[in-house]
Design a protein around this motif. Structure first.
Motif, PDB file in Angstrom:
ATOM      1  N   ASP A 184       0.768  -0.762   0.524  1.00 40.86           N
ATOM      2  CA  ASP A 184       0.585  -0.008  -0.181  1.00 40.86           C
ATOM      3  C   ASP A 184       0.425   1.110   0.202  1.00 40.86           C
ATOM      4  N   LYS A 185       1.890   1.358   0.690  1.00 40.22           N
ATOM      5  CA  LYS A 185       2.967   2.974   0.364  1.00 40.22           C
ATOM      6  C   LYS A 185       3.412   2.517  -0.395  1.00 40.22           C
ATOM      7  N   ILE A 186       3.998   1.278  -0.805  1.00 49.17           N
ATOM      8  CA  ILE A 186       4.825   1.527  -2.062  1.00 49.17           C
ATOM      9  C   ILE A 186       3.572   2.174  -3.325  1.00 49.17           C
ATOM     10  N   LYS A 187       2.436   1.473  -3.090  1.00 42.96           N
ATOM     11  CA  LYS A 187       1.311   1.991  -4.192  1.00 42.96           C
ATOM     12  C   LYS A 187       0.584   3.390  -3.986  1.00 42.96           C
ATOM     13  N   ASN A 188       0.770   3.786  -2.551  1.00 46.64           N
ATOM     14  CA  ASN A 188       0.640   4.991  -2.889  1.00 46.64           C
ATOM     15  C   ASN A 188       1.161   6.207  -3.082  1.00 46.64           C
ATOM     16  N   GLN A 189       2.631   6.048  -3.496  1.00 49.52           N
ATOM     17  CA  GLN A 189       3.378   7.062  -3.903  1.00 49.52           C
ATOM     18  C   GLN A 189       3.812   6.607  -4.986  1.00 49.52           C
ATOM     19  N   ILE A 190       2.989   5.457  -5.606  1.00 43.29           N
ATOM     20  CA  ILE A 190       2.924   5.837  -7.825  1.00 43.29           C
ATOM     21  C   ILE A 190       2.083   6.771  -7.657  1.00 43.29           C
ATOM     22  N   LYS A 191       0.553   6.502  -6.745  1.00 41.46           N
ATOM     23  CA  LYS A 191      -0.468   6.900  -7.217  1.00 41.46           C
ATOM     24  C   LYS A 191      -0.332   8.709  -6.780  1.00 41.46           C
ATOM     25  N   ASP A 192       0.554   9.550  -5.880  1.00 40.80           N
ATOM     26  CA  ASP A 192       0.662  10.690  -6.284  1.00 40.80           C
ATOM     27  C   ASP A 192       2.323  10.917  -6.550  1.00 40.80           C
TER      28      ASP A 192
ATOM     29  N   LEU B 107       9.614   6.829  -3.460  1.00 41.19           N
ATOM     30  CA  LEU B 107       9.092   5.421  -3.988  1.00 41.19           C
ATOM     31  C   LEU B 107      10.627   5.405  -4.140  1.00 41.19           C
ATOM     32  N   SER B 108      11.898   5.945  -4.727  1.00 39.20           N
ATOM     33  CA  SER B 108      13.006   6.009  -5.453  1.00 39.20           C
ATOM     34  C   SER B 108      14.268   5.436  -3.599  1.00 39.20           C
ATOM     35  N   ASN B 109      13.365   6.013  -2.529  1.00 37.71           N
ATOM     36  CA  ASN B 109      14.421   5.914  -1.347  1.00 37.71           C
ATOM     37  C   ASN B 109      13.937   3.983  -0.620  1.00 37.71           C
ATOM     38  N   VAL B 110      12.711   3.860  -0.896  1.00 40.35           N
ATOM     39  CA  VAL B 110      11.985   2.798  -0.486  1.00 40.35           C
ATOM     40  C   VAL B 110      12.530   1.760  -1.545  1.00 40.35           C
ATOM     41  N   LEU B 111      12.671   2.282  -2.861  1.00 43.82           N
ATOM     42  CA  LEU B 111      13.852   1.323  -3.332  1.00 43.82           C
ATOM     43  C   LEU B 111      14.581   0.188  -3.766  1.00 43.82           C
TER      44      LEU B 111
ATOM     45  N   VAL C 175      10.345  -7.608   0.669  1.00 40.47           N
ATOM     46  CA  VAL C 175      11.574  -7.665   1.273  1.00 40.47           C
ATOM     47  C   VAL C 175      11.449  -6.351   2.253  1.00 40.47           C
ATOM     48  N   ASP C 176      10.828  -5.182   1.805  1.00 37.75           N
ATOM     49  CA  ASP C 176      10.204  -3.973   2.696  1.00 37.75           C
ATOM     50  C   ASP C 176       9.933  -4.291   3.658  1.00 37.75           C
ATOM     51  N   SER C 177       9.040  -5.565   4.098  1.00 37.63           N
ATOM     52  CA  SER C 177       8.004  -5.806   4.646  1.00 37.63           C
ATOM     53  C   SER C 177       8.522  -6.864   6.002  1.00 37.63           C
ATOM     54  N   VAL C 178       9.869  -6.748   6.024  1.00 38.85           N
ATOM     55  CA  VAL C 178      10.604  -7.349   7.108  1.00 38.85           C
ATOM     56  C   VAL C 178      11.794  -6.838   7.945  1.00 38.85           C
ATOM     57  N   ASP C 179      11.962  -7.004   8.387  1.00 37.58           N
ATOM     58  CA  ASP C 179      12.711  -6.339   9.490  1.00 37.58           C
ATOM     59  C   ASP C 179      14.208  -7.318  10.165  1.00 37.58           C
ATOM     60  N   ASP C 180      13.391  -8.417  10.308  1.00 42.23           N
ATOM     61  CA  ASP C 180      14.745  -9.619  10.802  1.00 42.23           C
ATOM     62  C   ASP C 180      15.221 -10.017  10.012  1.00 42.23           C
TER      63      ASP C 180
ATOM     64  N   MET D 145      16.135  -6.502  -6.375  1.00 48.72           N
ATOM     65  CA  MET D 145      17.313  -6.129  -6.325  1.00 48.72           C
ATOM     66  C   MET D 145      17.500  -5.082  -7.422  1.00 48.72           C
ATOM     67  N   ILE D 146      16.386  -4.381  -7.158  1.00 53.09           N
ATOM     68  CA  ILE D 146      16.301  -3.445  -8.044  1.00 53.09           C
ATOM     69  C   ILE D 146      16.920  -2.213  -9.215  1.00 53.09           C
ATOM     70  N   ASN D 147      16.929  -1.958  -9.589  1.00 51.16           N
ATOM     71  CA  ASN D 147      17.745  -1.095 -10.321  1.00 51.16           C
ATOM     72  C   ASN D 147      16.471   0.469  -9.699  1.00 51.16           C
ATOM     73  N   ALA D 148      16.568   1.101  -8.891  1.00 51.38           N
ATOM     74  CA  ALA D 148      15.483   1.879  -8.115  1.00 51.38           C
ATOM     75  C   ALA D 148      15.117   3.434  -8.792  1.00 51.38           C
ATOM     76  N   PRO D 149      16.106   4.169  -9.434  1.00 51.20           N
ATOM     77  CA  PRO D 149      15.929   4.976 -10.359  1.00 51.20           C
ATOM     78  C   PRO D 149      15.615   4.375 -11.621  1.00 51.20           C
ATOM     79  N   MET D 150      15.886   3.455 -11.493  1.00 47.08           N
ATOM     80  CA  MET D 150      14.991   3.020 -13.599  1.00 47.08           C
ATOM     81  C   MET D 150      13.863   2.576 -12.842  1.00 47.08           C
ATOM     82  N   TRP D 151      13.894   2.115 -12.438  1.00 49.84           N
ATOM     83  CA  TRP D 151      11.685   1.713 -11.738  1.00 49.84           C
ATOM     84  C   TRP D 151      11.030   2.468 -11.219  1.00 49.84           C
ATOM     85  N   THR D 152      12.222   3.262 -10.656  1.00 52.60           N
ATOM     86  CA  THR D 152      10.781   4.778 -10.356  1.00 52.60           C
ATOM     87  C   THR D 152      10.456   5.145 -10.970  1.00 52.60           C
ATOM     88  N   GLU D 153      11.180   5.501 -11.915  1.00 54.32           N
ATOM     89  CA  GLU D 153      10.487   6.643 -13.584  1.00 54.32           C
ATOM     90  C   GLU D 153       9.792   5.822 -14.097  1.00 54.32           C
TER      91      GLU D 153
END
Lengths: 296, 296
Positions: free
Chosen positions: A256-264, A270-274, B203-208, B227-235
């Motif tokens: 949901d967090k990622i979905k909302n970052q995309i929506k907004d 988003l890039s920081n989470v990724l 992966v985001d949903s786990v802390d352990d 293991m995502i390319n953050a800038p590309m996928w954000t775009e």
């Protein structure tokens, strides 16, 4: 644990029981007996030479258990519980008994009423599987470079635990951890059950069967476990309901967090989470390579 | 398409551009020129012998494009658009020009204003990737037995399209489909973008971080693309926002359905959904094996 002169029995000769039979055979025990309701499968396994004796008769089973130095119960969770209730009294004094049930709290709930101080019960969970169902798809290749989770029952001593770990290493498992029933069920809810649910939901959500024209390797990887054993996983999901729902809801929060970052269109967030996700997953990869002595 | 006596240029020598350079080299074109902002990478590629010329100079680039028979634009989507706006006038008459942008509608939005009837524009999308980023991780092995999606622009003739398809098959791709920009963006939102979001959320949903002790192969498979390319996928996610949100919401509906079946302990309903999912995914597997001539 040297299996020479040891009698082994396997309860349930499905995909996992069959895989153990294949693997154990290479360690040359005195005998490998199997109990399964399906006689055809027993005959097949006999003719394959992976077991030395097979039966679907409960009285014969009783005789086998009384002579077995090692018993591996390879049944679904509820059938494991039924088997334990019926047969706990039949295990040989000094034997090691293990199950491979994917949930441990219900098993331990039953174990506490079946006290016997003269056997060594080590519940376990091989973190290995296959989309193939049944004995026909069984191979011990699935054990290579995998985790095995052990949940020892209170009366198990260190020596027997070490014996069993050594056996698992000889079967191909490279990382063996010990934990509690509760911790097992909670961790597995995430690493295994949630993954099977995600894969299933992903396949459930598509109607267009030409979609494979448009896939990369990632879609095949993410959905492989949607070739799911429906009866077994239904049982596991429902028996581990509470811990599993926690994990599903955690995942939904992240989604949901990622979905909302995309929506907004919040690119920076988003890039920081990724970026964080990538870092975390790379650490896991290094960890995995080290634990299982894999090549990069 | 015989590359002998043909001049090829690659725009952007990252993981994908580098993979194309490795693959194209084996097809012996007259030259492979590369444009990249990073001079070190160009020097590395020259010393690896996978390109014959490299430049980070815009004027030199212009000269290269005027002589190139085939141009492969291997940039992120927005950079692809910028490149097209700046360089469409520079392409050689009769040349084939292609990009590999993961979204097509924004590319075609720009293309329609850049009309040139004397070049052949075939937008494309190799359904192949790697968790390795940059030229250092580039290998054409990723192309083997993969899909390639083509989105031809209106002025492309069948002969040129066949030439390009033949080239892609020579690079290792085994299934090549043609479609429209809209259909591409919608299908890819499901097979690729949604998968990357699911893996990242998981992966985001786990802390352990000891969780890798408890994983089977499925968790590693489901999260590899985290293991995502953050800038590309954000775009990509934000540029394909509307079609992607549809797919995320479809998935959420399926996930919610399964979650509620577990919560309400509706074993029969849950088991039926899982059985259907298994059937569907097995059909996909057979389809995949046939399309890519894989072994079971």
């Amino acid at each position: 644990m040297d299996l020479k002169n040891k009698k082994v029995s396997i309860i349930g000769l499905g995909m996992m029981g069959g895989a153990f039979a294949h693997g154990l055979k290479k360690l040359n025990p005195e005998s490998i007996s199997a109990y399964d309701l399906n006689n055809e499968i027993l005959e097949q396994a006999l003719s394959d030479g992976v077991i030395t004796f097979g039966t679907n008769d409960k009285n014969t089973l009783k005789e086998i258990l009384k002579e077995s130095d090692l018993v591996l119960i390879c049944l679904y969770p509820l059938a494991t519980i039924e088997f334990l209730k019926e047969n706990f009294k039949n295990f040989k004094e000094g034997s090691i008994v293990s199950d491979i049930s994917g949930i441990k709290l219900p098993i331990f709930q039953v174990l506490k009423d079946l006290n016997r101080d003269d056997i060594f019960y080590i519940s376990g969970h091989p973190m290995a599987g296959s989309e193939k169902e049944g004995y026909g798809g069984a191979t011990d290749k699935i054990f290579q470079n995998r985790n095995y989770i052990l949940v020892p029952f209170k009366n198990t001593n260190q020596e027997k635990l070490q014996d069993f770990k050594e056996l698992l290493k000889n079967l191909g498992f490279t990382n063996i951890v010990e934990t509690t029933p509760k911790n097992h069920d909670s961790k597995i809810a995430y690493t295994s059950q949630l993954c099977h649910i995600i894969a299933s939901a992903l396949v459930d959500s598509v109607d267009d069967m030409t979609i494979t024209d448009y896939e990369g390797g990632s879609y095949a990887d993410l959905t492989r476990i949607a070739m799911i054993n429906a009866p077994m996983w239904t049982e596991i999901f429902i028996e581990n309901k509470d811990l599993l729902l926690e994990q599903i809801e955690n995942f939904e929060l992240s989604l949901d967090k990622i979905k909302n970052q995309i929506k907004d269109k919040r690119s920076d967030d988003l890039s920081n989470v990724l970026k964080d996700v990538r870092k975390k997953r790379v650490v896991m990869e290094v960890d995995r390579i080290n634990k299982h002595h894999l090549e990069d």
